[in-house]
Design a protein around this motif. Structure first.
Motif, short mmCIF file in Angstrom:
data_model
loop_
_atom_site.label_atom_id
_atom_site.label_comp_id
_atom_site.label_asym_id
_atom_site.label_seq_id
_atom_site.Cartn_x
_atom_site.Cartn_y
_atom_site.Cartn_z
N SER A 1 3.06 20.89 1.53
CA SER A 1 3.65 21.75 0.52
C SER A 1 4.07 21.00 -0.72
N CYS A 2 4.14 19.67 -0.61
CA CYS A 2 4.52 18.88 -1.77
C CYS A 2 3.31 18.42 -2.56
N GLY A 3 2.16 18.65 -2.02
CA GLY A 3 0.95 18.28 -2.76
C GLY A 3 0.53 16.85 -2.54
N GLY A 4 1.27 16.11 -1.66
CA GLY A 4 0.88 14.73 -1.38
C GLY A 4 1.30 13.80 -2.49
N GLY A 5 1.18 12.52 -2.24
CA GLY A 5 1.58 11.51 -3.23
C GLY A 5 0.37 10.79 -3.75
N GLY A 6 0.32 10.60 -5.03
CA GLY A 6 -0.82 9.90 -5.62
C GLY A 6 -0.46 8.51 -6.04
N GLY A 7 -1.44 7.68 -6.26
CA GLY A 7 -1.20 6.34 -6.73
C GLY A 7 -0.93 6.34 -8.21
N ASP A 8 -0.58 5.17 -8.72
CA ASP A 8 -0.30 5.06 -10.15
C ASP A 8 -1.60 4.97 -10.93
N ARG B 1 0.82 -1.20 0.00
CA ARG B 1 0.00 0.00 0.00
C ARG B 1 0.86 1.26 0.00
N LEU B 2 2.00 1.21 0.64
CA LEU B 2 2.90 2.36 0.68
C LEU B 2 3.39 2.75 -0.70
N HIS B 3 3.50 1.78 -1.59
CA HIS B 3 3.98 2.05 -2.94
C HIS B 3 2.99 2.91 -3.73
N ARG B 4 1.76 3.00 -3.27
CA ARG B 4 0.79 3.87 -3.94
C ARG B 4 1.17 5.34 -3.79
N HIS B 5 1.99 5.66 -2.78
CA HIS B 5 2.36 7.04 -2.50
C HIS B 5 3.87 7.27 -2.56
N SER B 6 4.61 6.29 -3.04
CA SER B 6 6.07 6.39 -3.01
C SER B 6 6.67 7.14 -4.18
N LYS B 7 5.85 7.46 -5.18
CA LYS B 7 6.34 8.09 -6.41
C LYS B 7 7.49 7.28 -7.02
N ARG B 8 7.36 5.96 -6.90
CA ARG B 8 8.31 4.99 -7.47
C ARG B 8 9.68 5.03 -6.82
N ALA B 9 9.81 5.69 -5.69
CA ALA B 9 11.08 5.71 -4.97
C ALA B 9 11.26 4.39 -4.22
N THR B 10 12.49 4.06 -3.88
CA THR B 10 12.79 2.81 -3.19
C THR B 10 12.25 2.84 -1.77
N LEU B 11 11.57 1.77 -1.39
CA LEU B 11 11.07 1.62 -0.03
C LEU B 11 11.72 0.39 0.59
N ALA B 12 12.50 0.59 1.64
CA ALA B 12 13.14 -0.53 2.30
C ALA B 12 12.11 -1.40 3.01
N LEU C 1 5.96 7.01 5.27
CA LEU C 1 4.74 6.57 4.60
C LEU C 1 3.93 5.61 5.48
N SER C 2 4.62 4.82 6.31
CA SER C 2 3.90 3.93 7.23
C SER C 2 3.16 4.74 8.29
N CYS C 3 3.81 5.80 8.78
CA CYS C 3 3.14 6.69 9.74
C CYS C 3 1.89 7.29 9.10
N ARG C 4 2.06 7.74 7.88
CA ARG C 4 0.94 8.35 7.17
C ARG C 4 -0.18 7.33 6.96
N ASP C 5 0.19 6.10 6.64
CA ASP C 5 -0.80 5.06 6.39
C ASP C 5 -1.63 4.76 7.62
N GLU C 6 -1.02 4.85 8.81
CA GLU C 6 -1.72 4.53 10.05
C GLU C 6 -2.20 5.76 10.81
N GLY C 7 -1.91 6.95 10.26
CA GLY C 7 -2.36 8.16 10.92
C GLY C 7 -1.61 8.48 12.19
N ILE C 8 -0.36 8.04 12.28
CA ILE C 8 0.45 8.31 13.47
C ILE C 8 1.01 9.72 13.37
N LYS C 9 0.80 10.51 14.41
CA LYS C 9 1.19 11.91 14.41
C LYS C 9 2.45 12.14 15.24
N ALA C 10 3.03 13.32 15.08
CA ALA C 10 4.25 13.67 15.78
C ALA C 10 4.08 13.57 17.29
#
Length: 214
Positions: free
Chosen positions: A207-214, A68-79, A131-140
């Motif tokens: 400010s980055c406009g968020g990440g979209g899926g493919d 699911r994280l890859h939907r917002h990764s903008k094709r960047a590498t996710l460990a 992205l995992s934090c974002r996926d689960e709604g974990i805040k600072a």
């Protein structure tokens, strides 16, 4: 004539956005309800005989989260931050035709395997964390809360599993200040600079406009 062409272009754009949104919703539903081949668990049970049905379902849940994280990764590498989920992924890939079909239906593209990593200094690990934090709604500041992918090895008592501490990630975020991704979902609340928006780990910043899926 020009007005007519403009109207047609707007209609075409609206139709395109509608079908794109519908396709993304279908992909999201498919991914979240996907049942992995039973052969994966059967083979891994030899390595992890202590895991029960509920624990294997937790592994599958973590595997879905990673994809699911890859939907917002903008094709960047996710460990991959989990040893047991990485083993699960390896076995899934061995079902080559099934895996290829899954990637296409769930994400619209093939996801190549990424080596597992356990150091918070790794940029790809930090990107997965954000992205995992974002996926689960974990805040600072939620130091007692960590994403599933970063805790599952500890939860299941995996031998040689990866161990992470939330404070390590937040410390790195604070050290980098505005040069790190610190949007409302995963950071200290500061915004990204324009240069940061070129980094896919910054996809959750407003400010980055968020990440979209493919």
């Amino acid at each position: 004539m020009a007005l007519k062409l403009l109207v047609l272009a707007l209609i075409a754009a609206m139709i395109y956005r509608y079908y794109k949104s519908r396709r993304q919703q279908e992909q999201f539903y498919y991914l979240n309800h996907y049942q992995f081949p039973s052969g994966i668990r059967r083979r891994l049970s030899r390595k992890y005989p202590q895991l029960n049905d509920q624990q294997w379902e937790l592994v599958a849940k973590a595997m879905r989260q990673y994809f699911r994280l890859h939907r917002h990764s903008k094709r960047a590498t996710l460990a991959m931050p989990s040893r047991v989920v990485d083993d699960f992924w390896h076995e899934f890939i061995l079902h080559t035709a099934v895996y290829q079909e899954f990637c296409q239906k769930a994400l619209g593209r093939f996801i190549h395997h990424t080596p597992a990593e356990s150091t918070v200094q790794s940029k790809s690990v930090r990107r997965t964390w954000v992205l995992s934090c974002r996926d689960e709604g974990i805040k600072a500041g939620q130091f007692a809360t960590m994403p599933l992918l970063f805790t599952i090895d500890q939860q299941l008592h995996i031998t040689d599993g990866f161990v992470f501490k939330a404070s390590d990630f937040y410390s790195l975020t604070n050290e980098k200040n505005s040069s790190s991704c610190s949007g409302s979902s995963c950071g200290s609340g500061s915004s990204c600079s324009s240069n940061d928006c070129n980094d896919s780990s910054c996809s959750s910043c407003s400010s980055c406009g968020g990440g979209g899926g493919d």
